[in-house]
Write a protein that holds these residues in place. Structure first.
Motif, PDB file in Angstrom:
ATOM      1  N   SER A  43      10.054  28.155 -40.032  1.00  0.00           N
ATOM      2  CA  SER A  43      11.160  28.128 -39.079  1.00  0.00           C
ATOM      3  C   SER A  43      10.756  27.561 -37.737  1.00  0.00           C
ATOM      4  O   SER A  43      11.572  27.016 -37.016  1.00  0.00           O
ATOM      5  N   GLN A  44       9.488  27.695 -37.341  1.00  0.00           N
ATOM      6  CA  GLN A  44       8.965  27.203 -36.068  1.00  0.00           C
ATOM      7  C   GLN A  44       9.577  27.900 -34.861  1.00  0.00           C
ATOM      8  O   GLN A  44       9.301  27.529 -33.738  1.00  0.00           O
ATOM      9  N   ALA A  45      10.472  28.852 -35.037  1.00  0.00           N
ATOM     10  CA  ALA A  45      11.155  29.443 -33.895  1.00  0.00           C
ATOM     11  C   ALA A  45      10.786  30.907 -33.743  1.00  0.00           C
ATOM     12  O   ALA A  45      10.689  31.643 -34.707  1.00  0.00           O
ATOM     13  N   ASP A  46      10.591  31.325 -32.503  1.00  0.00           N
ATOM     14  CA  ASP A  46      10.414  32.736 -32.183  1.00  0.00           C
ATOM     15  C   ASP A  46      11.711  33.194 -31.538  1.00  0.00           C
ATOM     16  O   ASP A  46      12.004  32.864 -30.409  1.00  0.00           O
ATOM     17  N   THR A  47      12.498  33.944 -32.280  1.00  0.00           N
ATOM     18  CA  THR A  47      13.844  34.245 -31.820  1.00  0.00           C
ATOM     19  C   THR A  47      13.871  35.154 -30.601  1.00  0.00           C
ATOM     20  O   THR A  47      14.917  35.329 -29.991  1.00  0.00           O
ATOM     21  N   GLY A  48      12.748  35.664 -30.204  1.00  0.00           N
ATOM     22  CA  GLY A  48      12.738  36.506 -29.014  1.00  0.00           C
ATOM     23  C   GLY A  48      12.384  35.762 -27.754  1.00  0.00           C
ATOM     24  O   GLY A  48      12.291  36.356 -26.700  1.00  0.00           O
ATOM     25  N   GLN A  49      12.197  34.456 -27.821  1.00  0.00           N
ATOM     26  CA  GLN A  49      11.668  33.740 -26.673  1.00  0.00           C
ATOM     27  C   GLN A  49      12.703  32.928 -25.908  1.00  0.00           C
ATOM     28  O   GLN A  49      12.363  32.233 -24.979  1.00  0.00           O
ATOM     29  N   ALA A  50      13.947  32.916 -26.315  1.00  0.00           N
ATOM     30  CA  ALA A  50      14.936  32.140 -25.583  1.00  0.00           C
ATOM     31  C   ALA A  50      16.272  32.839 -25.656  1.00  0.00           C
ATOM     32  O   ALA A  50      16.525  33.679 -26.506  1.00  0.00           O
ATOM     33  N   ASP A  51      17.154  32.465 -24.742  1.00  0.00           N
ATOM     34  CA  ASP A  51      18.443  33.118 -24.677  1.00  0.00           C
ATOM     35  C   ASP A  51      19.469  32.499 -25.606  1.00  0.00           C
ATOM     36  O   ASP A  51      20.491  33.099 -25.884  1.00  0.00           O
ATOM     37  N   THR A  52      19.269  31.256 -26.061  1.00  0.00           N
ATOM     38  CA  THR A  52      20.278  30.597 -26.880  1.00  0.00           C
ATOM     39  C   THR A  52      19.647  29.850 -28.023  1.00  0.00           C
ATOM     40  O   THR A  52      18.575  29.280 -27.907  1.00  0.00           O
ATOM     41  N   GLY A  53      20.341  29.872 -29.178  1.00  0.00           N
ATOM     42  CA  GLY A  53      20.099  28.885 -30.221  1.00  0.00           C
ATOM     43  C   GLY A  53      18.923  29.093 -31.116  1.00  0.00           C
ATOM     44  O   GLY A  53      18.853  28.473 -32.160  1.00  0.00           O
ATOM     45  N   GLN A  54      17.939  29.904 -30.800  1.00  0.00           N
ATOM     46  CA  GLN A  54      16.726  29.879 -31.597  1.00  0.00           C
ATOM     47  C   GLN A  54      16.877  30.568 -32.938  1.00  0.00           C
ATOM     48  O   GLN A  54      16.009  30.463 -33.784  1.00  0.00           O
ATOM     49  N   HIS A 279      31.770   7.230 -27.554  1.00  0.00           N
ATOM     50  CA  HIS A 279      32.130   8.623 -27.304  1.00  0.00           C
ATOM     51  C   HIS A 279      31.735   9.496 -28.498  1.00  0.00           C
ATOM     52  O   HIS A 279      31.825   9.075 -29.649  1.00  0.00           O
ATOM     53  N   TRP A 280      31.322  10.711 -28.225  1.00  0.00           N
ATOM     54  CA  TRP A 280      30.997  11.685 -29.255  1.00  0.00           C
ATOM     55  C   TRP A 280      31.272  13.073 -28.700  1.00  0.00           C
ATOM     56  O   TRP A 280      31.501  13.243 -27.501  1.00  0.00           O
ATOM     57  N   ARG A 281      31.257  14.061 -29.561  1.00  0.00           N
ATOM     58  CA  ARG A 281      31.574  15.420 -29.139  1.00  0.00           C
ATOM     59  C   ARG A 281      30.504  16.393 -29.624  1.00  0.00           C
ATOM     60  O   ARG A 281      29.979  16.248 -30.728  1.00  0.00           O
ATOM     61  N   ALA A 282      30.227  17.370 -28.787  1.00  0.00           N
ATOM     62  CA  ALA A 282      29.270  18.409 -29.153  1.00  0.00           C
ATOM     63  C   ALA A 282      29.438  19.588 -28.208  1.00  0.00           C
ATOM     64  O   ALA A 282      29.888  19.426 -27.062  1.00  0.00           O
ATOM     65  N   ARG A 283      29.087  20.750 -28.679  1.00  0.00           N
ATOM     66  CA  ARG A 283      29.011  21.926 -27.808  1.00  0.00           C
ATOM     67  C   ARG A 283      27.599  21.979 -27.224  1.00  0.00           C
ATOM     68  O   ARG A 283      26.603  21.967 -27.960  1.00  0.00           O
ATOM     69  N   VAL A 284      27.501  22.029 -25.917  1.00  0.00           N
ATOM     70  CA  VAL A 284      26.212  22.055 -25.224  1.00  0.00           C
ATOM     71  C   VAL A 284      26.163  23.321 -24.377  1.00  0.00           C
ATOM     72  O   VAL A 284      26.997  23.536 -23.493  1.00  0.00           O
ATOM     73  N   GLU A 285      25.177  24.164 -24.653  1.00  0.00           N
ATOM     74  CA  GLU A 285      25.063  25.463 -23.999  1.00  0.00           C
ATOM     75  C   GLU A 285      23.652  25.655 -23.469  1.00  0.00           C
ATOM     76  O   GLU A 285      22.679  25.470 -24.194  1.00  0.00           O
ATOM     77  N   VAL A 286      23.548  26.010 -22.186  1.00  0.00           N
ATOM     78  CA  VAL A 286      22.264  26.277 -21.541  1.00  0.00           C
ATOM     79  C   VAL A 286      22.230  27.746 -21.166  1.00  0.00           C
ATOM     80  O   VAL A 286      23.003  28.186 -20.298  1.00  0.00           O
ATOM     81  N   ASP A 287      21.364  28.527 -21.810  1.00  0.00           N
ATOM     82  CA  ASP A 287      21.381  29.977 -21.650  1.00  0.00           C
ATOM     83  C   ASP A 287      22.822  30.470 -21.874  1.00  0.00           C
ATOM     84  O   ASP A 287      23.362  30.309 -22.944  1.00  0.00           O
ATOM     85  N   ASP A 288      23.471  31.018 -20.850  1.00  0.00           N
ATOM     86  CA  ASP A 288      24.842  31.518 -21.006  1.00  0.00           C
ATOM     87  C   ASP A 288      25.888  30.564 -20.419  1.00  0.00           C
ATOM     88  O   ASP A 288      27.065  30.923 -20.332  1.00  0.00           O
ATOM     89  N   ARG A 353      25.620  19.679 -14.766  1.00  0.00           N
ATOM     90  CA  ARG A 353      24.195  19.995 -14.889  1.00  0.00           C
ATOM     91  C   ARG A 353      23.981  21.497 -14.952  1.00  0.00           C
ATOM     92  O   ARG A 353      24.760  22.269 -14.404  1.00  0.00           O
ATOM     93  N   ALA A 354      22.901  21.870 -15.604  1.00  0.00           N
ATOM     94  CA  ALA A 354      22.506  23.282 -15.654  1.00  0.00           C
ATOM     95  C   ALA A 354      21.005  23.353 -15.899  1.00  0.00           C
ATOM     96  O   ALA A 354      20.395  22.415 -16.441  1.00  0.00           O
ATOM     97  N   ARG A 355      20.408  24.465 -15.511  1.00  0.00           N
ATOM     98  CA  ARG A 355      18.984  24.717 -15.721  1.00  0.00           C
ATOM     99  C   ARG A 355      18.824  26.068 -16.395  1.00  0.00           C
ATOM    100  O   ARG A 355      19.603  26.985 -16.161  1.00  0.00           O
ATOM    101  N   GLY A 356      17.791  26.177 -17.236  1.00  0.00           N
ATOM    102  CA  GLY A 356      17.583  27.448 -17.903  1.00  0.00           C
ATOM    103  C   GLY A 356      16.350  27.440 -18.784  1.00  0.00           C
ATOM    104  O   GLY A 356      15.487  26.564 -18.677  1.00  0.00           O
ATOM    105  N   ARG A 357      16.264  28.425 -19.661  1.00  0.00           N
ATOM    106  CA  ARG A 357      15.113  28.578 -20.548  1.00  0.00           C
ATOM    107  C   ARG A 357      15.319  27.915 -21.893  1.00  0.00           C
ATOM    108  O   ARG A 357      14.349  27.582 -22.581  1.00  0.00           O
ATOM    109  N   ALA A 358      16.598  27.766 -22.304  1.00  0.00           N
ATOM    110  CA  ALA A 358      16.864  27.215 -23.632  1.00  0.00           C
ATOM    111  C   ALA A 358      18.197  26.488 -23.627  1.00  0.00           C
ATOM    112  O   ALA A 358      19.087  26.805 -22.827  1.00  0.00           O
ATOM    113  N   VAL A 359      18.335  25.529 -24.533  1.00  0.00           N
ATOM    114  CA  VAL A 359      19.571  24.764 -24.657  1.00  0.00           C
ATOM    115  C   VAL A 359      19.839  24.533 -26.133  1.00  0.00           C
ATOM    116  O   VAL A 359      18.907  24.352 -26.929  1.00  0.00           O
ATOM    117  N   SER A 360      21.116  24.563 -26.502  1.00  0.00           N
ATOM    118  CA  SER A 360      21.501  24.215 -27.863  1.00  0.00           C
ATOM    119  C   SER A 360      22.573  23.133 -27.814  1.00  0.00           C
ATOM    120  O   SER A 360      23.440  23.138 -26.933  1.00  0.00           O
TER     121      SER A 360
END
Length: 397
Positions: A43-54, A279-288, A353-360
């Protein structure tokens, strides 16, 4: 006295991805197999290390562009023409690979900056070995020299106080990324084996510092590579001085749930043959924070660590990129239709723009082309990135 390994990546060094791409360098194998040296779960992911997406680790991208960068290889790791020269250098890995371009591989020689850096290192008292790696397995054989003493928990861990130092000769940022991918694969523990001495905001230990020897002087100009952005030395003699007498500069690393890493940034979006953005569409979320929910068209999305993609044409996406601030910077460019006082319609480009620990990023339709550290790919499913503060390091003057 230090032992210094000067690592060059294969005869495909001028390709966007360079070596470290599934063992396909110099006619190497193209089949993929599970890497037996990795201590990281699939999986390569540690689900406890980020607020979103992992938690979405089963959605890893499987496009050809991404799988060409996979950390797997069945390539032949044998080397020929191994021996020490009169100057104290050891030249390894020049032999032809089975099924490869025999003439090209057999006649390949180190490039002039590599030789000049080697000479400068020897003049400073270092023992130098030049290695040309044409597969992930050969990169791993070099990185094994950076291992620390055996641990009671059985984890492979880097030796940050060792006498072996690594110089990576790079023709592109993608090649440097290939080496960092292998470092992560080697030293990142599986989430189920997380040791108590691992920092709470990280999924891997401090990686050993590397020196960067740029092979293309032009990349320090208008189209700057990562070495230029970081202000690292480009002259071979100056690189040698940094390796022997320089300081360690720690930098942030982006990991993602596709099993890869990002040093500079990932730019999502594309243009048609006439250069017009699509043009394209996507949901982009940075932390909350939701930058876009996927209902409106996008022209671009940037997941940034450094400043290589901070400006797109005349549009500023990132205002103050910093590869050592412990945060991901994300920007989306959204075309917005507005009316003038006379009722005329025009399109204004809005940058959020946004800044954070994780992005999906979750594409809503079709495939989304991207550049990740200069390497092309296509995103078809949800992808999450998270920050590893200070995880990798460079030798700096």
């Amino acid at each position: 006295m230090y032992d210094v390994v000067l690592l060059t990546l294969g005869s495909e060094r001028d390709a966007p991805g360079g070596c470290g791409s599934g063992g396909a360098c110099c006619g190497g194998a193209t089949e993929a197999a599970t890497d037996p040296t990795s201590q990281t779960e699939t999986s390569q992911a540690d689900t406890g290390q980020a607020d979103t997406g992992q938690a979405d680790t089963g959605q890893a991208e499987t496009s050809q562009a991404e799988t060409s960068q996979a950390d797997t290889s069945q390539a032949d790791t044998s080397r020929t023409d191994t021996g020490k020269t009169d100057t104290g250098r050891t030249d390894t890995g020049r032999g032809a690979r089975a099924g490869g371009d025999t003439e090209r591989c057999a006649t390949e020689r180190p490039r002039v900056p590599v030789l000049a850096c080697s000479d400068a290192l020897i003049a400073r008292g270092a023992r130098v070995e030049m290695v040309t790696a044409r597969s992930d397995a050969e990169i791993d054989a070099v990185l094994a020299r950076l291992d620390g003493p055996a641990r009671p928990d059985g984890l492979t861990w880097p030796d940050l106080d060792g006498k072996t130092r690594l110089v990576v000769a790079t023709a592109s940022d993608g090649q440097l990324r290939a080496v960092l991918r292998r470092l992560v694969r080697r030293y990142a523990p599986a989430p189920s084996r997380r040791p108590a001495d691992l920092p709470g905001n990280r999924t891997l230990p401090d990686l050993p510092p590397v020196a960067v020897l740029p092979l293309d002087p032009a990349r320090g100009g208008t189209h700057r590579d990562l070495a230029a952005q970081l202000g690292l030395p480009r002259d071979p003699a100056a690189v040698a001085a940094a390796v022997v007498d320089g300081t360690v500069r720690r930098l942030d690393l982006l990991r993602n749930d596709g099993g890869s890493v990002t040093l500079d940034g990932a730019l999502l979006g594309a243009a048609d043959d006439a250069g017009r953005p699509l043009h394209w569409r996507a949901r982009v979320e940075v932390d909350d924070t939701v930058l876009t929910n996927g209902d409106e068209p996008l022209l671009a999305c940037l997941v940034g660590n450094a400043g290589g993609y901070a400006t797109l044409d005349d549009v500023t996406l990132l205002t103050a990129p910093d590869p050592a601030d412990g945060q991901i910077e994300v920007a989306v460019a959204v075309p917005v239709v507005v009316r003038s006082a006379l009722g005329r319609k025009r399109v204004r480009l809005e940058v959020r723009r946004a800044r954070g620990r994780a992005v999906s990023v979750l594409p809503r339709e079709g495939k989304v082309p991207y550049l990740d550290d200069g390497v092309e790919g296509e995103l078809t499913r949800k992808r999450s990135w998270w920050i590893e503060p200070g995880a990798w390091a460079v030798w700096s003057s």
